[in-house]
Design an enzyme around this catalytic site. Sequence first.
Site, short mmCIF file in Angstrom:
data_model
loop_
_atom_site.label_atom_id
_atom_site.label_comp_id
_atom_site.label_asym_id
_atom_site.label_seq_id
_atom_site.Cartn_x
_atom_site.Cartn_y
_atom_site.Cartn_z
N GLU A 254 1.16 -1.35 -0.34
CA GLU A 254 0.26 -0.37 -0.05
C GLU A 254 0.85 1.20 0.12
OE1 GLU A 254 -1.42 3.41 0.43
OE2 GLU A 254 -2.30 2.25 2.67
N CYS A 288 -2.90 8.06 3.53
CA CYS A 288 -1.74 7.57 2.18
C CYS A 288 -3.03 8.48 1.34
CB CYS A 288 -2.33 5.92 2.30
SG CYS A 288 -3.32 4.98 3.27
N GLU A 388 2.35 13.36 -4.57
CA GLU A 388 1.38 13.23 -2.61
C GLU A 388 2.63 13.75 -1.31
OE1 GLU A 388 -0.03 9.46 -0.10
OE2 GLU A 388 2.06 9.28 -0.83
#
Length: 489
Positions: A254, A288, A388
């Site tokens: 992940e 996330c 990100e």
Amino acid sequence: MRHASEAELPEHSAVIAGRKVPTARWIDVVDPATARPFARVARCGPAEVRAAVEAARHTYETTWRFTSPVERSAVCHRIAGGLRARRQELARLETLDTGKPLGQSLADAGIAARYFEFYANALEALGGETIQQRPDRLAFTLREPYGVCGHIIPWNYPLQIAARTLAPALAAGNCCVLKPAEDAPLTSLRLAGIAEEAGLPAGALNVVPGYGDEAGAALAAHPDVDRLAFTGSREAGEAVMTAAARNIVPVTLELGGKSPHLVFPDYDAASAVPQIVESITEHAGQNCSAGSRLLVHRSVHDELVAALAERFRSLRLGPGLDDPDMGPLISAKQRDRVLGYLSEVSDSSIEVRAGGGVPGGEAFADGFYVEPTLLDRVTPEHRVFNEEIFGPVLCVSVFDSMDEAVALAEHTTYGLAAGIWTRDVTAAHWLAQRLRVGQVFVNNYSAAGGVELPFGGYRRSGVGVEKGLEALREYTRCKTVAIHARLPS
């Protein structure tokens, strides 16, 4: 709050085979609200990892794999009870470790307990299937544990993510070695103690804190680990996947996201505004599946951005133990990373509608604080649109059609989650099928969803599935048995 001198800092050892194992080297654990250490944790390396894997293998081969599903379920229920009974203690420890507001840490402790409850209940429904072939042949499948599982988790939700990966693995009959992040290891160590009190055999859960390039790399590369789970950066995930490939073992990764909200003219502002803000400011945006991009139809752009800017400016910042709306970031490194992205904005066409830097005042002088920031007129040419940031930064872009909205949503390399805000069910259904993401929320946005909802990414957001019943299947492998039954003549 009084901070101990380095000589007085409490030390937290690794947990291997049910024993606390001190190490020759230690890592300071820093309170993000003050930038001061408040504890020390063992700095494990390859030797401790080898001992932990050996302990896990021994317990798996002698005890845990032969424990019935009913007994494993009961242990998981007792772990859940222990987590709930110590919720306040765990929340305070999590807040000191990570800086997040105390209310969020309390919620995390409750969710961690819920994971163990969910898999305790789901375990007894796990089974194989019979396969029809011929009258003289009986074929069926078995679901069996892998054996020893390695878990490498991040610093943003250490207790919740530890439970998310450990609960299905242990319930399925595996034994585990957990490597928590060096920035936030303490609730993982506490979880190991709670699990032992609940009756989990010594060696079924081992915790080896340390740096990623030392303990994490050793765990990923260990030849006697049968399965790996990793949550963290894409770069580290690639290294874990490479190590798994060398040993030919399955891996769940992940690796983050750049998740969009898609807002259409018929959206419900009363519902959307608070959830959009929460999705990027929860734990200071260090999530996330944070909703870090806002793609909004041009006709409602001005009103929505004005409402968001007002809400951003009203948020209360402060130390996590004061339970503010938003706490500090985890470290000086992470704060500087976020500020590095924001420094580029002044040289672009992007408009800063709220925040944009470090909050002023003596109260924020020592901690790792960044203001909740709203950036408007962001386009795919800007770095903040695609990468990100992992901080409290929401990037706003406009669209004029559904096709353009999809194109903007798909422009990044990630595919973790998306939120759709519209009353048009047909449009929502059309969009949900076209967005290449693991989770789609319509008229709500629950970052990473509930315990019961399968969670996994598309594209560079990772491989494999966590949460829900899918995770229980991921921690078992399928064996086929075919028996030839000679018919009477």
